[in-house]
Design a protein around this motif. Structure first.
Motif, PDB file in Angstrom:
ATOM      1  N   UNK A 171      -3.083  92.561  -7.652  1.00  0.00           N
ATOM      2  CA  UNK A 171      -4.241  91.859  -8.219  1.00  0.00           C
ATOM      3  C   UNK A 171      -4.519  92.274  -9.655  1.00  0.00           C
ATOM      4  N   UNK A 172      -4.021  93.453 -10.037  1.00  0.00           N
ATOM      5  CA  UNK A 172      -4.285  93.890 -11.412  1.00  0.00           C
ATOM      6  C   UNK A 172      -3.307  93.273 -12.410  1.00  0.00           C
ATOM      7  N   UNK A 173      -2.266  92.616 -11.920  1.00  0.00           N
ATOM      8  CA  UNK A 173      -1.344  91.965 -12.852  1.00  0.00           C
ATOM      9  C   UNK A 173      -2.088  90.825 -13.547  1.00  0.00           C
ATOM     10  N   UNK A 174      -1.882  90.675 -14.858  1.00  0.00           N
ATOM     11  CA  UNK A 174      -2.712  89.710 -15.579  1.00  0.00           C
ATOM     12  C   UNK A 174      -2.270  88.256 -15.458  1.00  0.00           C
ATOM     13  N   UNK A 175      -1.069  88.007 -14.956  1.00  0.00           N
ATOM     14  CA  UNK A 175      -0.611  86.614 -15.024  1.00  0.00           C
ATOM     15  C   UNK A 175      -1.332  85.705 -14.044  1.00  0.00           C
ATOM     16  N   UNK A 176      -1.390  84.439 -14.396  1.00  0.00           N
ATOM     17  CA  UNK A 176      -2.124  83.479 -13.597  1.00  0.00           C
ATOM     18  C   UNK A 176      -1.224  82.695 -12.650  1.00  0.00           C
ATOM     19  N   UNK A 177      -0.126  82.168 -13.203  1.00  0.00           N
ATOM     20  CA  UNK A 177       0.784  81.416 -12.326  1.00  0.00           C
ATOM     21  C   UNK A 177       1.682  82.418 -11.635  1.00  0.00           C
ATOM     22  N   UNK A 178       1.474  82.578 -10.337  1.00  0.00           N
ATOM     23  CA  UNK A 178       2.129  83.681  -9.638  1.00  0.00           C
ATOM     24  C   UNK A 178       3.157  83.223  -8.639  1.00  0.00           C
ATOM     25  N   UNK A 179       4.131  84.114  -8.390  1.00  0.00           N
ATOM     26  CA  UNK A 179       5.127  83.899  -7.354  1.00  0.00           C
ATOM     27  C   UNK A 179       5.052  85.156  -6.487  1.00  0.00           C
ATOM     28  N   UNK A 180       4.273  85.054  -5.413  1.00  0.00           N
ATOM     29  CA  UNK A 180       3.937  86.203  -4.572  1.00  0.00           C
ATOM     30  C   UNK A 180       5.165  87.022  -4.159  1.00  0.00           C
ATOM     31  N   UNK A 181       6.146  86.305  -3.564  1.00  0.00           N
ATOM     32  CA  UNK A 181       7.346  86.978  -3.064  1.00  0.00           C
ATOM     33  C   UNK A 181       8.050  87.780  -4.160  1.00  0.00           C
ATOM     34  N   UNK A 182       8.219  87.114  -5.311  1.00  0.00           N
ATOM     35  CA  UNK A 182       8.928  87.749  -6.422  1.00  0.00           C
ATOM     36  C   UNK A 182       8.144  88.930  -6.977  1.00  0.00           C
ATOM     37  N   UNK A 183       6.828  88.754  -7.134  1.00  0.00           N
ATOM     38  CA  UNK A 183       6.021  89.814  -7.747  1.00  0.00           C
ATOM     39  C   UNK A 183       5.955  91.064  -6.867  1.00  0.00           C
ATOM     40  N   UNK A 184       5.855  90.866  -5.546  1.00  0.00           N
ATOM     41  CA  UNK A 184       5.806  92.031  -4.651  1.00  0.00           C
ATOM     42  C   UNK A 184       7.121  92.802  -4.767  1.00  0.00           C
ATOM     43  N   UNK A 285      10.249  73.231 -23.879  1.00  0.00           N
ATOM     44  CA  UNK A 285       8.963  72.630 -23.522  1.00  0.00           C
ATOM     45  C   UNK A 285       8.376  73.280 -22.286  1.00  0.00           C
ATOM     46  N   UNK A 286       9.241  73.590 -21.331  1.00  0.00           N
ATOM     47  CA  UNK A 286       8.751  74.184 -20.097  1.00  0.00           C
ATOM     48  C   UNK A 286       8.128  75.558 -20.363  1.00  0.00           C
ATOM     49  N   UNK A 287       8.825  76.350 -21.169  1.00  0.00           N
ATOM     50  CA  UNK A 287       8.261  77.676 -21.491  1.00  0.00           C
ATOM     51  C   UNK A 287       6.974  77.533 -22.299  1.00  0.00           C
ATOM     52  N   UNK A 288       6.983  76.545 -23.198  1.00  0.00           N
ATOM     53  CA  UNK A 288       5.790  76.298 -24.005  1.00  0.00           C
ATOM     54  C   UNK A 288       4.605  75.967 -23.099  1.00  0.00           C
ATOM     55  N   UNK A 289       4.848  75.126 -22.094  1.00  0.00           N
ATOM     56  CA  UNK A 289       3.736  74.742 -21.218  1.00  0.00           C
ATOM     57  C   UNK A 289       3.268  75.928 -20.378  1.00  0.00           C
ATOM     58  N   UNK A 290       4.182  76.816 -20.053  1.00  0.00           N
ATOM     59  CA  UNK A 290       3.772  78.016 -19.303  1.00  0.00           C
ATOM     60  C   UNK A 290       2.897  78.909 -20.176  1.00  0.00           C
ATOM     61  N   UNK A 291       3.325  79.061 -21.445  1.00  0.00           N
ATOM     62  CA  UNK A 291       2.516  79.883 -22.370  1.00  0.00           C
ATOM     63  C   UNK A 291       1.150  79.240 -22.541  1.00  0.00           C
ATOM     64  N   UNK A 292       1.157  77.899 -22.685  1.00  0.00           N
ATOM     65  CA  UNK A 292      -0.083  77.133 -22.843  1.00  0.00           C
ATOM     66  C   UNK A 292      -1.018  77.380 -21.656  1.00  0.00           C
ATOM     67  N   UNK A 293      -0.455  77.301 -20.458  1.00  0.00           N
ATOM     68  CA  UNK A 293      -1.282  77.496 -19.260  1.00  0.00           C
ATOM     69  C   UNK A 293      -1.826  78.910 -19.153  1.00  0.00           C
ATOM     70  N   UNK A 294      -0.987  79.878 -19.518  1.00  0.00           N
ATOM     71  CA  UNK A 294      -1.452  81.269 -19.427  1.00  0.00           C
ATOM     72  C   UNK A 294      -2.525  81.544 -20.470  1.00  0.00           C
ATOM     73  N   UNK A 295      -2.316  80.994 -21.662  1.00  0.00           N
ATOM     74  CA  UNK A 295      -3.195  81.312 -22.778  1.00  0.00           C
ATOM     75  C   UNK A 295      -4.571  80.672 -22.596  1.00  0.00           C
ATOM     76  N   UNK A 296      -4.604  79.547 -21.868  1.00  0.00           N
ATOM     77  CA  UNK A 296      -5.893  78.906 -21.603  1.00  0.00           C
ATOM     78  C   UNK A 296      -6.783  79.818 -20.754  1.00  0.00           C
ATOM     79  N   UNK A 297      -6.089  80.709 -19.996  1.00  0.00           N
ATOM     80  CA  UNK A 297      -6.796  81.708 -19.188  1.00  0.00           C
ATOM     81  C   UNK A 297      -7.797  81.121 -18.203  1.00  0.00           C
ATOM     82  N   UNK A 298      -7.523  79.926 -17.728  1.00  0.00           N
ATOM     83  CA  UNK A 298      -8.386  79.397 -16.669  1.00  0.00           C
ATOM     84  C   UNK A 298      -8.084  80.142 -15.389  1.00  0.00           C
TER      85      UNK A 298
END
Ligand code: UDP
Ligand code: MG
Length: 313
Positions: A171-184, A285-298
């Protein structure tokens, strides 16, 4: 004598009205056979059917049930995260609500955890009644994921027991779009795996279409690896090499006086180059949209209501 520990079950629920209550009862009965205290966190991921009402009704008789209800469907990853955030146990068990993750394994998971293992992973031995298409797709994804990240997730599932420490780190990891299996796996606390056979789904139907799975796979690879970006460089280098080669041949032929018929060659080159450039732009573009989504910090989800045993409207 063990000190009495509390286990939190984290269960994402999306359109599971038919069997959700029966399934929860089955799961609770199994955990009650252990000597652990229990809390069940059902996260309603914006179900369009009456899953939430069923959960609320069941809560009248099962006070250990806590319901977290999203305002809309935010996806299973978000539901898992919200469930872990609401959990207060010494360990959390994340599992599906359709009994495809066999609850009978939970006592064994708890026993392993008590021996000092922080993460007990349910690993699929037999992928159940799956079509050849989804089998090929899943294996292809795990192969690509392994090549891109070096993490082998073949047959891993979201069925896991996590020690509180691992949950806190997750839960302390800062990223928003998560992949549970991979992150664990990435967190890499001492872990052990527990093989299981994927049972038939009990009631309802899987909510994963091919397109949704494809998007999920691409998102997961790009959230763990920048390899596709480096691939663009490789595509460029290869095209350049071919370019030198074809160019040299053309010049020699021109000098020798029998140059090739140009139209087909030019056509081919335009199609190939256009394809390669657009494909590369797509990756960028895909990486750009990921950065965009993370940076919006919703936030990854919005909670409509959270309850222990109080009423949800
Ligand atoms: N789920 C969810 N949100 C979604 C899709 C699924 O919370 O948008 C839940 C679903 O209720 C179930 C689990 O995630 O508890 C696994 O879903 P499903 O059985 O559809 O997936 P499959 O077993 O086919 O991978
Ligand atoms: Mg399922």
């Amino acid at each position: 004598m063990h000190q009495k520990k509390k286990i939190s079950l984290v269960i994402p629920v999306y359109n599971e009205q038919e069997m959700i209550v029966d399934n929860l009862k089955t799961i609770i009965r199994v955990v009650d056979s252990t000597d652990c205290d229990l809390e069940v966190i059902a996260v309603d991921d914006g179900s369009k059917d009456s899953s939430l009402t069923r959960l609320k009704d069941y809560q009248q008789e099962e006070a250990r049930l806590k319901i977290v209800a999203f305002t809309r469907n935010f996806g299973k990853e978000a539901a898992i995260q919200a469930g872990l955030e609401a959990a207060s146990g010494d360990a959390c068990v994340v599992m599906d609500s359709d009994l495809q993750h066999p609850p009978e394994l939970i006592p064994e998971m708890i026993a392993m955890w008590r021996q000092g293992i922080y993460v007990v992973e349910g690993v699929k031995v037999d992928r159940g009644e799956e079509s050849i298409k989804s089998r090929v797709f899943a294996n292809g994804f795990y192969y690509l994921f392994f090549k891109a990240t070096g993490l082998s997730l073949k047959n891993h599932s979201d069925f896991k027991l996590l020690d509180k420490k691992v949950v806190d780190t997750y839960l302390s990891l800062p990223e928003r779009e998560r992949f549970f299996r991979g992150l664990v796996h990435w967190i890499s606390y001492p872990s052990a795996s527990l093989p299981f056979n994927v049972a038939e789904r009990v009631g309802g139907q899987s909510s994963w279409g091919q397109l949704k799975l494809m998007k999920y796979a691409i998102n997961n690879i790009t959230s763990f690896s920048s390899m596709p970006l480096k691939l663009i460089g490789l595509i460029g280098a290869i095209t350049l090499l071919i370019g030198f080669f074809v160019g040299a041949i053309s010049i020699v032929q021109k000098i020798a006086g029998h140059s090739v018929d140009g139209f087909t060659t030019v056509n081919l080159l335009i199609i190939l180059m256009g394809g390669a450039i657009l494909f590369s732009l797509g990756i960028l573009g895909h990486y750009l949209s990921r950065i965009y989504n993370e940076i919006k910090s919703r936030p990854s989800y919005v909670i409509k209501k959270i309850s222990d045993s109080d009423e949800i409207n």
